[in-house]
Design an enzyme around this catalytic site. Sequence first.
Site, PDB file in Angstrom:
ATOM      1  N   ARG A   1      44.908  15.492   6.754  1.00  0.00           N
ATOM      2  CA  ARG A   1      45.263  15.306   8.176  1.00  0.00           C
ATOM      3  C   ARG A   1      46.737  15.014   8.460  1.00  0.00           C
ATOM      4  O   ARG A   1      47.106  14.869   9.621  1.00  0.00           O
ATOM      5  CB  ARG A   1      44.420  14.183   8.816  1.00  0.00           C
ATOM      6  CG  ARG A   1      42.924  14.395   8.737  1.00  0.00           C
ATOM      7  CD  ARG A   1      42.482  15.621   9.488  1.00  0.00           C
ATOM      8  NE  ARG A   1      41.019  15.709   9.547  1.00  0.00           N
ATOM      9  CZ  ARG A   1      40.351  16.851   9.432  1.00  0.00           C
ATOM     10  NH1 ARG A   1      40.989  18.003   9.254  1.00  0.00           N
ATOM     11  NH2 ARG A   1      39.035  16.854   9.503  1.00  0.00           N
TER      12      ARG A   1
ATOM     13  N   ASP B   1      35.279  19.322   0.802  1.00  0.00           N
ATOM     14  CA  ASP B   1      35.548  19.558   2.237  1.00  0.00           C
ATOM     15  C   ASP B   1      35.637  18.207   2.966  1.00  0.00           C
ATOM     16  O   ASP B   1      35.172  18.068   4.108  1.00  0.00           O
ATOM     17  CB  ASP B   1      34.506  20.465   2.885  1.00  0.00           C
ATOM     18  CG  ASP B   1      34.982  21.040   4.229  1.00  0.00           C
ATOM     19  OD1 ASP B   1      36.128  20.758   4.641  1.00  0.00           O
ATOM     20  OD2 ASP B   1      34.198  21.770   4.856  1.00  0.00           O
TER      21      ASP B   1
ATOM     22  N   ASP C   1      41.522  27.720   6.352  1.00  0.00           N
ATOM     23  CA  ASP C   1      40.285  26.953   6.474  1.00  0.00           C
ATOM     24  C   ASP C   1      40.152  26.226   7.810  1.00  0.00           C
ATOM     25  O   ASP C   1      41.102  25.656   8.335  1.00  0.00           O
ATOM     26  CB  ASP C   1      40.135  25.937   5.352  1.00  0.00           C
ATOM     27  CG  ASP C   1      38.827  25.176   5.513  1.00  0.00           C
ATOM     28  OD1 ASP C   1      37.779  25.843   5.484  1.00  0.00           O
ATOM     29  OD2 ASP C   1      38.865  23.961   5.720  1.00  0.00           O
TER      30      ASP C   1
ATOM     31  N   HIS D   1      33.093  26.425   0.703  1.00  0.00           N
ATOM     32  CA  HIS D   1      31.816  25.866   1.190  1.00  0.00           C
ATOM     33  C   HIS D   1      30.683  26.867   1.453  1.00  0.00           C
ATOM     34  O   HIS D   1      30.252  27.043   2.590  1.00  0.00           O
ATOM     35  CB  HIS D   1      32.032  24.988   2.421  1.00  0.00           C
ATOM     36  CG  HIS D   1      32.998  25.522   3.458  1.00  0.00           C
ATOM     37  ND1 HIS D   1      32.912  26.766   4.003  1.00  0.00           N
ATOM     38  CD2 HIS D   1      34.064  24.932   4.043  1.00  0.00           C
ATOM     39  CE1 HIS D   1      33.884  26.930   4.878  1.00  0.00           C
ATOM     40  NE2 HIS D   1      34.601  25.840   4.919  1.00  0.00           N
TER      41      HIS D   1
HETATM   42  O1  DOR Z   1      33.379  20.847   9.124  1.00  0.00           O
HETATM   43  C1  DOR Z   1      34.516  21.274   8.974  1.00  0.00           C
HETATM   44  N1  DOR Z   1      35.575  20.494   9.188  1.00  0.00           N
HETATM   45  N2  DOR Z   1      34.687  22.538   8.601  1.00  0.00           N
HETATM   46  C2  DOR Z   1      35.893  23.109   8.572  1.00  0.00           C
HETATM   47  O2  DOR Z   1      35.987  24.260   8.246  1.00  0.00           O
HETATM   48  C3  DOR Z   1      37.094  22.357   8.982  1.00  0.00           C
HETATM   49  C4  DOR Z   1      36.879  20.925   8.802  1.00  0.00           C
HETATM   50  C5  DOR Z   1      37.915  20.058   9.501  1.00  0.00           C
HETATM   51  O3  DOR Z   1      39.111  20.358   9.420  1.00  0.00           O
HETATM   52  O4  DOR Z   1      37.532  19.058  10.088  1.00  0.00           O
HETATM   53 ZN    ZN Z   2      36.113  25.401   6.167  1.00  0.00          ZN
END
Ligand code: DOR
Ligand code: ZN
Length: 428
Positions: free
Chosen positions: A59, A302, A149, A229
């Site tokens: 983040r 993830d 992603d 994923h």
């Molecule tokens: O659930 C998810 N959260 N899938 C994603 O592809 C992105 C990720 C996020 O950045 O929060």
């Molecule tokens: Zn993803």
Amino acid sequence: MKDLLIKNARPYGEDAVDLLVRDGVVVETGSGLSADVDVLDADGAVLLPGFVDLHTHLREPGGEESETVETGSRAAARGGYTAVFAMPNTDPVADTAVVVEHVRRRGEEVGLVDVHPVGAVTVGLEGVKMAELGTMARSRARVRMFSDDGRCVHDPVIMRRALEYASSLDVVIAQHAEDHRLTVGAQAHEGVVASRLGLAGWPATAEETIVARDCALAREAGAALHVCHVSSLRTVEVLRAAKDQGVRVSAEVTPHHLLLTDAALTSYDPVNKVNPPLRTGEDTKAMRAALAEGVIDVVATDHAPHAQQYKDTEWAAAKPGMLGLETALSVVVHTMVEPGLLDWRGVARVLSERPAEIAGLPDQGRPIAEGEPATFALVDPDAVWTVRGAALASKATNTPFEGMRLPAAVTATVLRGRITMRNGEVQA
Ligand code: DOR
Ligand code: ZN
């Protein structure tokens, strides 16, 4: 400081040994070793190579209310990770050398885990114009993996060019496989639970069709494709066929797609909202079998921290994503080791060796042996613990495993001879 004596550790769950570490490298293994250096008594814990996560959201920059490189690194160290790949869907997006170098530098400053920035495939993750992959690959951040992603590289022309370029740069394209045309407004796996709850469905075919297309493109380009994923049993069949035909494709499954199903959605708690969505029991069963067999290569978390304001809202408005770094090992033990689908060698393969190979990391996922880096996770296989989001090192608390009792605990993490975590305490 990098000299260390690890006493009474069981490599891959086998017989206990002592390991003497000098300058971050194992110089001697044996029993009854002694030396005038710091001692880490493993107390019979299972010794594994440090875990490598190919899919982490840290983040930073721009999302510091949810996680930072520092808090995410602390979570990684607690989870037994010694390297993580930080996804580029930050603000600004990691689509230039400046941003990837910044993330890499923050990782080095924190120093708890090797932070490898993933570069965006397209400018701003917008899917329109290819980012400067070569500049990022050659930058100080030495980017080895590229992904949009959170979004799929949907345009086949761009995906084809990205794969061709990746092949010449010897880097990997990691695809979030989702045909957005099939998932407009989607809120849950398309199936009986979604219909009952009145949520628009995300059909498994939206994943399967993109993976099939990308395998064809990767074959033609001779490029390395990594599928993020995997969530559907149909995708496994596509991967199996492509691998049988020699396509350079690898794939990951998340801990939550190994354990949880869309049955969890009946609570309407947005902690269970994730993309791709939780699917059916048949899918989780197929994920476990494919991971045991090697059709799915690795477990990647993830890890997707979201500050409370993004989750404490109605289902449709909540952001998708779940924490993963601090619970991954326990979920893998619960879903794979306990049912006899993987032994400790297998755990080392899916959490450390294969991810390091896929990303081309020379000093991670290495054998536990003299002359090799002292980069380890120590695991107490007999521990049982209750997951509490508030007690995690991550800045966010959005764990879907809240209140669950899970087996096995990471008791220490060692990065090139330096203890980064011991008994839950991060050693900054
Ligand atoms: O659930 C998810 N959260 N899938 C994603 O592809 C992105 C990720 C996020 O950045 O929060
Ligand atoms: Zn993803």
